[in-house]
Design a protein around this motif. Sequence first.
Motif, PDB file in Angstrom:
ATOM      1  N   GLU A  14       7.251  20.101   5.964  1.00 54.71           N
ATOM      2  CA  GLU A  14       7.351  20.683   4.631  1.00 54.71           C
ATOM      3  C   GLU A  14       8.785  21.159   4.478  1.00 54.71           C
ATOM      4  O   GLU A  14       9.302  21.885   5.318  1.00 54.71           O
ATOM      5  CB  GLU A  14       6.388  21.853   4.472  1.00 54.71           C
ATOM      6  CG  GLU A  14       6.389  22.413   3.069  1.00 54.71           C
ATOM      7  CD  GLU A  14       5.404  23.567   2.908  1.00 54.71           C
ATOM      8  OE1 GLU A  14       5.731  24.476   2.136  1.00 54.71           O
ATOM      9  OE2 GLU A  14       4.340  23.531   3.558  1.00 54.71           O
ATOM     10  N   THR A  15       9.434  20.714   3.410  1.00 51.69           N
ATOM     11  CA  THR A  15      10.826  21.096   3.189  1.00 51.69           C
ATOM     12  C   THR A  15      10.894  22.321   2.282  1.00 51.69           C
ATOM     13  O   THR A  15       9.894  22.717   1.669  1.00 51.69           O
ATOM     14  CB  THR A  15      11.627  19.924   2.586  1.00 51.69           C
ATOM     15  OG1 THR A  15      10.965  19.468   1.408  1.00 51.69           O
ATOM     16  CG2 THR A  15      11.759  18.781   3.577  1.00 51.69           C
ATOM     17  N   ASN A  16      12.066  22.913   2.205  1.00 55.94           N
ATOM     18  CA  ASN A  16      12.266  24.135   1.415  1.00 55.94           C
ATOM     19  C   ASN A  16      11.954  23.950  -0.067  1.00 55.94           C
ATOM     20  O   ASN A  16      11.639  24.907  -0.755  1.00 55.94           O
ATOM     21  CB  ASN A  16      13.709  24.639   1.581  1.00 55.94           C
ATOM     22  CG  ASN A  16      13.965  25.111   2.993  1.00 55.94           C
ATOM     23  OD1 ASN A  16      13.063  25.559   3.685  1.00 55.94           O
ATOM     24  ND2 ASN A  16      15.206  24.993   3.436  1.00 55.94           N
ATOM     25  N   ASP A  17      12.023  22.711  -0.553  1.00 55.98           N
ATOM     26  CA  ASP A  17      11.714  22.466  -1.966  1.00 55.98           C
ATOM     27  C   ASP A  17      10.227  22.189  -2.208  1.00 55.98           C
ATOM     28  O   ASP A  17       9.827  21.808  -3.305  1.00 55.98           O
ATOM     29  CB  ASP A  17      12.570  21.325  -2.519  1.00 55.98           C
ATOM     30  CG  ASP A  17      12.339  20.003  -1.803  1.00 55.98           C
ATOM     31  OD1 ASP A  17      11.497  19.950  -0.877  1.00 55.98           O
ATOM     32  OD2 ASP A  17      13.005  19.017  -2.156  1.00 55.98           O
ATOM     33  N   LYS A  20       6.338  17.413   0.936  1.00 58.68           N
ATOM     34  CA  LYS A  20       5.711  17.154   2.235  1.00 58.68           C
ATOM     35  C   LYS A  20       6.020  15.727   2.645  1.00 58.68           C
ATOM     36  O   LYS A  20       5.921  14.804   1.844  1.00 58.68           O
ATOM     37  CB  LYS A  20       4.212  17.394   2.159  1.00 58.68           C
ATOM     38  CG  LYS A  20       3.895  18.854   1.940  1.00 58.68           C
ATOM     39  CD  LYS A  20       2.431  19.142   1.984  1.00 58.68           C
ATOM     40  CE  LYS A  20       2.263  20.634   1.752  1.00 58.68           C
ATOM     41  NZ  LYS A  20       0.915  21.014   1.524  1.00 58.68           N
ATOM     42  N   HIS A  53      18.508  22.004   7.861  1.00 59.14           N
ATOM     43  CA  HIS A  53      18.508  23.172   6.972  1.00 59.14           C
ATOM     44  C   HIS A  53      17.456  23.068   5.863  1.00 59.14           C
ATOM     45  O   HIS A  53      17.103  24.055   5.248  1.00 59.14           O
ATOM     46  CB  HIS A  53      19.904  23.395   6.370  1.00 59.14           C
ATOM     47  CG  HIS A  53      20.303  22.365   5.377  1.00 59.14           C
ATOM     48  ND1 HIS A  53      20.933  21.193   5.754  1.00 59.14           N
ATOM     49  CD2 HIS A  53      20.146  22.302   4.029  1.00 59.14           C
ATOM     50  CE1 HIS A  53      21.155  20.475   4.670  1.00 59.14           C
ATOM     51  NE2 HIS A  53      20.694  21.113   3.610  1.00 59.14           N
ATOM     52  N   ALA A  54      16.921  21.871   5.628  1.00 62.19           N
ATOM     53  CA  ALA A  54      15.907  21.686   4.592  1.00 62.19           C
ATOM     54  C   ALA A  54      14.482  21.829   5.124  1.00 62.19           C
ATOM     55  O   ALA A  54      13.532  21.894   4.351  1.00 62.19           O
ATOM     56  CB  ALA A  54      16.072  20.311   3.946  1.00 62.19           C
ATOM     57  N   HIS A  56      11.311  23.534   6.304  1.00 61.60           N
ATOM     58  CA  HIS A  56      10.660  24.842   6.217  1.00 61.60           C
ATOM     59  C   HIS A  56       9.601  24.969   7.313  1.00 61.60           C
ATOM     60  O   HIS A  56       9.489  25.989   7.976  1.00 61.60           O
ATOM     61  CB  HIS A  56      10.034  25.026   4.839  1.00 61.60           C
ATOM     62  CG  HIS A  56       9.231  26.274   4.698  1.00 61.60           C
ATOM     63  ND1 HIS A  56       9.802  27.519   4.693  1.00 61.60           N
ATOM     64  CD2 HIS A  56       7.892  26.470   4.566  1.00 61.60           C
ATOM     65  CE1 HIS A  56       8.856  28.428   4.574  1.00 61.60           C
ATOM     66  NE2 HIS A  56       7.688  27.810   4.489  1.00 61.60           N
ATOM     67  N   LYS A  57       8.820  23.897   7.492  1.00 66.06           N
ATOM     68  CA  LYS A  57       7.705  23.935   8.433  1.00 66.06           C
ATOM     69  C   LYS A  57       7.518  22.543   9.022  1.00 66.06           C
ATOM     70  O   LYS A  57       7.627  21.543   8.312  1.00 66.06           O
ATOM     71  CB  LYS A  57       6.459  24.355   7.671  1.00 66.06           C
ATOM     72  CG  LYS A  57       5.251  24.660   8.472  1.00 66.06           C
ATOM     73  CD  LYS A  57       4.161  25.114   7.493  1.00 66.06           C
ATOM     74  CE  LYS A  57       2.944  25.624   8.177  1.00 66.06           C
ATOM     75  NZ  LYS A  57       1.914  25.996   7.188  1.00 66.06           N
TER      76      LYS A  57
END
Length: 144
Positions: A14-17, A20, A53-54, A56-57
Amino acid sequence: MDLKGYIDRNIAVETNDGMKHEGSLYTVDPVSESIVLVTKKEKILSVELIFKHAIHKLISVGEPNPIKLWEGGEKNIENVSVIRERLKEWLSKNLIPFEESGECLKLAGQLTINPPYGIDNCISSNEMVLNKIQKLIERMPYFD
């Protein structure tokens, strides 16, 4: 987060934006720690690059699943012959004389190019000739 431990595993990212992404983790850039996800559906490969850096999970969603980008065997004999023909055309277009010797291409007695005809398959005792031909092969267009 040790990303290298996830190589060849099916993962969900899962990215920061909020997007998925799922696939097999093919590799991790050792400097930037960006990851390359590969998915294979039938005979089509899809490749995604995700910057660290992108992320998230990241979750492992399955057992190890190594994906081969280049499968060996008889199926690829056709691919090698296509590469050989393109290389011969490229050498001719660049006015480089060559002879065919079995599966090898010999250039003016100075260099031999063996299958599968990449830059790592060039053999020569003359470093200058070797470097020039390797650079020429690197510039060869693959898609016309």
